[in-house]
Enzyme design. Structure first.
Site, PDB file in Angstrom:
ATOM      1  N   HIS A 598      -0.389 -12.375  -1.815  1.00 54.31           N
ATOM      2  CA  HIS A 598       0.014 -13.315  -2.871  1.00 54.31           C
ATOM      3  C   HIS A 598      -1.125 -13.504  -3.871  1.00 54.31           C
ATOM      4  O   HIS A 598      -1.422 -14.623  -4.290  1.00 54.31           O
ATOM      5  CB  HIS A 598       0.403 -14.659  -2.244  1.00 54.31           C
TER       6      HIS A 598
HETATM    7  C1  LIG Z   1       3.794  -5.822   1.299  1.00 52.19           C
HETATM    8  C2  LIG Z   1       4.125  -7.062   0.502  1.00 52.19           C
HETATM    9  C3  LIG Z   1       4.998  -7.995   1.034  1.00 52.19           C
HETATM   10  C4  LIG Z   1       5.296  -9.135   0.298  1.00 52.19           C
HETATM   11  N1  LIG Z   1       6.240  -9.983   0.798  1.00 52.19           N
HETATM   12  C5  LIG Z   1       6.658 -11.011   0.043  1.00 52.19           C
HETATM   13  C6  LIG Z   1       7.749 -11.815   0.471  1.00 52.19           C
HETATM   14  O1  LIG Z   1       8.332 -11.584   1.524  1.00 52.19           O
HETATM   15  N2  LIG Z   1       8.121 -12.845  -0.325  1.00 52.19           N
HETATM   16  C7  LIG Z   1       7.487 -13.125  -1.504  1.00 52.19           C
HETATM   17  O2  LIG Z   1       7.858 -14.106  -2.162  1.00 52.19           O
HETATM   18  N3  LIG Z   1       6.469 -12.363  -1.924  1.00 52.19           N
HETATM   19  C8  LIG Z   1       6.068 -11.296  -1.206  1.00 52.19           C
HETATM   20  N4  LIG Z   1       5.086 -10.485  -1.674  1.00 52.19           N
HETATM   21  C9  LIG Z   1       4.521 -10.759  -3.014  1.00 52.19           C
HETATM   22  C10 LIG Z   1       5.529 -10.527  -4.142  1.00 52.19           C
HETATM   23  O3  LIG Z   1       6.410  -9.480  -3.822  1.00 52.19           O
HETATM   24  C11 LIG Z   1       4.788 -10.226  -5.450  1.00 52.19           C
HETATM   25  O4  LIG Z   1       3.889 -11.266  -5.737  1.00 52.19           O
HETATM   26  C12 LIG Z   1       5.723 -10.087  -6.653  1.00 52.19           C
HETATM   27  O5  LIG Z   1       6.795  -9.235  -6.382  1.00 52.19           O
HETATM   28  C13 LIG Z   1       4.907  -9.572  -7.822  1.00 52.19           C
HETATM   29  O6  LIG Z   1       5.708  -9.458  -8.965  1.00 52.19           O
HETATM   30  P1  LIG Z   1       5.081  -9.035 -10.366  1.00 52.19           P
HETATM   31  O7  LIG Z   1       6.211  -8.956 -11.322  1.00 52.19           O
HETATM   32  O8  LIG Z   1       3.942  -9.929 -10.668  1.00 52.19           O
HETATM   33  O9  LIG Z   1       4.425  -7.604 -10.156  1.00 52.19           O
HETATM   34  P2  LIG Z   1       4.955  -6.290  -9.476  1.00 52.19           P
HETATM   35  O10 LIG Z   1       6.269  -6.549  -8.824  1.00 52.19           O
HETATM   36  O11 LIG Z   1       3.854  -5.779  -8.638  1.00 52.19           O
HETATM   37  O12 LIG Z   1       5.266  -5.310 -10.677  1.00 52.19           O
HETATM   38  C14 LIG Z   1       4.333  -4.592 -11.398  1.00 52.19           C
HETATM   39  C15 LIG Z   1       4.983  -3.294 -11.840  1.00 52.19           C
HETATM   40  O13 LIG Z   1       4.179  -2.690 -12.837  1.00 52.19           O
HETATM   41  C16 LIG Z   1       4.082  -1.304 -12.584  1.00 52.19           C
HETATM   42  N5  LIG Z   1       2.841  -0.829 -13.185  1.00 52.19           N
HETATM   43  C17 LIG Z   1       1.579  -1.198 -12.848  1.00 52.19           C
HETATM   44  N6  LIG Z   1       0.680  -0.548 -13.627  1.00 52.19           N
HETATM   45  C18 LIG Z   1       1.391   0.221 -14.468  1.00 52.19           C
HETATM   46  C19 LIG Z   1       1.031   1.104 -15.496  1.00 52.19           C
HETATM   47  N7  LIG Z   1      -0.242   1.322 -15.796  1.00 52.19           N
HETATM   48  N8  LIG Z   1       2.012   1.759 -16.156  1.00 52.19           N
HETATM   49  C20 LIG Z   1       3.321   1.543 -15.867  1.00 52.19           C
HETATM   50  N9  LIG Z   1       3.722   0.700 -14.883  1.00 52.19           N
HETATM   51  C21 LIG Z   1       2.758   0.053 -14.198  1.00 52.19           C
HETATM   52  C22 LIG Z   1       4.058  -1.240 -11.073  1.00 52.19           C
HETATM   53  O14 LIG Z   1       4.352   0.036 -10.606  1.00 52.19           O
HETATM   54  C23 LIG Z   1       5.108  -2.289 -10.716  1.00 52.19           C
HETATM   55  O15 LIG Z   1       6.396  -1.749 -10.709  1.00 52.19           O
HETATM   56  C24 LIG Z   1       4.717  -9.355  -0.967  1.00 52.19           C
HETATM   57  C25 LIG Z   1       3.830  -8.423  -1.485  1.00 52.19           C
HETATM   58  C26 LIG Z   1       3.548  -7.280  -0.767  1.00 52.19           C
HETATM   59  C27 LIG Z   1       2.610  -6.262  -1.361  1.00 52.19           C
END
Ligand SMILES: Cc1cc2nc3c(=O)[nH]c(=O)nc-3n(C[C@H](O)[C@H](O)[C@H](O)COP(=O)(O)OP(=O)(O)OC[C@H]3O[C@@H](n4cnc5c(N)ncnc54)[C@H](O)[C@@H]3O)c2cc1C
Length: 665
Positions: A598
């Site tokens: 997180h």
């Molecule tokens: C193993 C794991 C289990 C988890 N379990 C839970 C859970 O059960 N419940 C919960 O609430 N949270 C959980 N979390 C945390 C939660 O899933 C994340 O905090 C949340 O999904 C993040 O969302 P985001 O939109 O910030 O980023 P992300 O969902 O990480 O999205 C970022 C996106 O940007 C893309 N990207 C990055 N750099 C580039 C680039 N240079 N060019 C093009 N694309 C790029 C990535 O590939 C990705 O698709 C978990 C996390 C992990 C790793």
């Protein structure tokens, strides 16, 4: 340019005998071999095509071929085969869009979907990874996804005070690299946070982010199907993201929930009026399948919106910023080893997640002056990017053995009948719908805390298993645990198929603060990440309090009835302490340190006058025009929650702010 880290390369697939899909222990193979269908070897392709032929024949014999074939492919989670064939996603250089969204994660997908509701606006959604498949959709194999190319595969720098049980003391820091982002590889727990979290965001110079102001955005994203909460004002039933109770439940979770109540915890809806208490877990699944940001927000509209262009396997390397006007005007990215440029008429929006958003800002000249100077990136705007990072560290345990049989989620226990029932008949109540074994959550208040009494500081995550559940083939590798930990603590449980469960103890409000920086200007390299877990000693004490609370719950009659008792296996490295004393647990906490991923605040939101912040309350990068960050990196404090629900809320709220700014609503 240095090659990518081996962790982010496609995992080679191994050939396996014929009826792979129907073998009882085929789940590990199923998960590991599906980083991308296009990367499969011929034996696997032929197995899959055999399956496909069967499905197509079934469809043909019933008529209405196209729709049925698609439905069938959808049913078994293989519609991505067609997607990849029919959507080549080849970018055209110098294309111009109104909005360019970098990263199709939880926040990026919800934002792009909302912006593209207006057919007058053109939106490009650029994603480094590929498309989901059956492994992503099947909740029980969540742990295996960390070993596929759907994971960026980051590791922390070696930790002095934590992760002693991990190889080289490096904590694994997975992140989703796929349409859907981390919501496509996470554990699917749906949890929003405490009213006081968001009120604190607002009080820290972020008007518009109080609980009452963000709740409508949580609700807007939600499609709740939670029995007993149909009339709750805290749930909505018409949003895109499905939230449901996990339909598969073990006897162990029933006993845990009962024992928690016996110990004095109320039953609660932890996304409702009060977090404190115990609840069966609410999950982002739809009929027992993962419902990721992609499945919920993009897939249903993708073919209907010509104004939403999606580019997969496209890695953004730099945001283009006019140095004179300090305005973002486009992005550079790589697709199949060729560089492209897209231009943005209105805004560039960075939704690349908590590690990659700060990395891209720094590569583009926005970051700490000293770091940018050291790596030779010309400075456009000095900001404390990556200077702060909070996370939720856990203790992976304690583990309890029980007198029950057949209740622990051993993946090898999944039967062919269950696979057929789940995959082909769509039954949501089989073991395959278990979200990696997580079945209940308890939110606790410890004596130690000086925070108000309705603000929990520790969570117990009840998992019907441990590293033994997959015989050391999934979670152990994903989390980078040393072999010795598995061999001395869990191997015997796996061999005996001994029923057991684990209570992961997580601290919500740590004092330890980590950071992230760049060691060079290679856009394909890894950022350096030092979470500095347990630098603040008190963080260990909170986890110790949580362990003691879980031991108290084990004394309750409901737990005694199933014969629950502490697994008496000394944690390797903690032999110098008498088993189960406070010092033993402190050692265990620093050894079995397991982050729940997180990480937040690397592009912290706050007033421009606050020198720790990167974006303002409208998510605009301080001092730079036409550039926002919209993802979990903006969260200013560690929340009383897992972070996925907040990512959707941030995407939804950002869409409204952007539409308002451009007078589109
Ligand atoms: C193993 C794991 C289990 C988890 N379990 C839970 C859970 O059960 N419940 C919960 O609430 N949270 C959980 N979390 C945390 C939660 O899933 C994340 O905090 C949340 O999904 C993040 O969302 P985001 O939109 O910030 O980023 P992300 O969902 O990480 O999205 C970022 C996106 O940007 C893309 N990207 C990055 N750099 C580039 C680039 N240079 N060019 C093009 N694309 C790029 C990535 O590939 C990705 O698709 C978990 C996390 C992990 C790793």
């Amino acid at each position: 340019m240095a090659p990518e880290s081996p962790h982010s390369l496609p995992v080679p697939v191994q050939s396996s005998p014929g009826a792979m899909w129907l073998k009882s222990n085929s789940l590990q193979t199923m998960a590991a071999h599906l980083p991308s269908i296009s990367q499969m070897q011929s034996t696997q392709c032929s197995q899959l095509f055999l399956l496909l032929q069967l499905l197509i024949l079934t469809a043909v014999s019933r008529g209405d071929v196209n729709r049925l074939v698609l439905d069938q492919l959808n049913q078994v989670g293989l519609v991505n085969l067609i997607e990849q064939a029919t959507r080549p996603n080849v970018p055209r250089d110098l294309s111009t869009y109104d909005f360019i969204v970098i990263g199709a994660g939880a926040a990026g997908c919800s934002l792009a979907a909302r912006l593209s509701e207006n057919p007058q606006l053109s939106v490009a959604l650029i994603e480094a990874g590929g498309v989901e498949n059956i492994a992503h959709l099947t909740p029980v194999v969540a742990g295996y996804l960390q070993q596929t190319s759907s994971n960026w595969g980051y590791r922390s720098v070696p930790q002095k005070l934590s992760c002693h049980g991990m190889n080289n003391n490096e904590c694994a820091l997975p992140r989703g690299k796929i349409l859907g982002g981390t919501s496509s590889i996470n554990y699917m727990i749906y949890n929003r946070g405490n009213r006081r979290d968001f009120d604190a965001w607002a009080a820290a110079g972020n008007p518009g982010w109080s609980y009452d102001e963000v709740l409508p955005y949580f609700l807007r994203s939600e499609h709740a199907q939670l029995q007993g909460l149909e009339q709750s004002p805290y749930h909505n039933h018409s949003g895109p993201l499905s939230v449901e109770y996990v339909r598969f439940r073990s006897q162990l979770v029933d006993a845990f929930v009962e024992a928690s109540v016996e110990s004095g915890l109320p039953r609660t809806d932890y996304n409702g009026e009060s977090q404190l208490g115990v609840s069966y877990v609410q999950a982002t699944t739809l009929n027992g399948r993962r419902h990721s940001a992609y499945s919920a927000y993009i897939k249903p509209v993708r073919d209907l919106r010509a104004n939403l262009q999606i580019f997969t396997f496209s890695r953004v390397t730099r945001i283009l910023i006019d140095e004179a006007t300090k305005s973002a005007y486009g992005v550079e990215f790589h697709y199949k080893n060729k560089a492209y440029t897209f231009k943005a008429r209105k805004e560039v929006i960075l939704s690349a997640g908590t590690f990659n958003s700060p990395q891209l800002l720094m590569l583009s000249g926005i970051g700490p002056e000293d770091n940018l100077k050291a790596i030779g990136v010309p400075l456009i705007k000095a900001l404390p990017v990556g200077k702060r990072m909070f996370d939720h560290m856990c203790h992976f345990g304690p583990t309890f053995v029980t007198n029950t049989t057949g209740q622990t989620t051993f993946t090898s226990r999944v039967t062919p009948a269950e696979v057929i029932s789940y995959l082909l008949a769509g039954n949501p109540a089989t073991r395959l719908s278990s979200i990696g074994g997580v079945e209940a959550l308890a939110f606790l208040k410890t004596q130690r805390s000086s925070l108000p009494r309705d603000w929990p500081d520790v969570e117990l995550i009840m998992v019907t298993g441990s590293l033994a559940s997959d015989e050391g083939t999934g979670l152990k590798l994903g989390a980078n645990f040393r072999d010795e930990i598995y061999d001395k603590m869990y191997r015997e449980l796996a061999q005996a198929q001994q029923d057991h469960f684990t209570l992961l103890v997580m601290q919500f409000h740590p004092q330890s603060v980590g950071r992230l920086w760049l060691k060079d200007r290679n856009p394909l390299g890894w950022p350096k990440i030092d979470p500095k877990y347990f630098v603040a000693e008190e963080d260990v004490e909170y986890l110790l309090d949580g362990i003691k609370a879980s031991l108290r719950i084990m004394q309750m009659p409901a737990m005694q009835r199933i014969g629950a008792r502490l697994l008496k296996r000394t944690v390797p490295g903690c032999e110098g302490h008498q088993f189960a004393t406070d010092d033993y647990w402190r050692c265990s906490i620093r050894t079995l340190s397991y982050t729940l991923h997180h990480q937040v605040a690397t592009c912290r939101m706050g007033a421009e006058s606050d020198p720790t912040t990167v974006v303002n309350h409208q998510l605009k990068v301080h001092g730079v025009r036409k550039l926002r960050v919209v993802d979990t990196s903006i969260i200013p404090f560690p929340p009383t929650a897992h972070t996925n629900a907040a990512a959707f809320m941030i995407g939804e709220k950002a869409a409204d702010m952007i539409r308002f700014d451009w007078e589109l609503i």
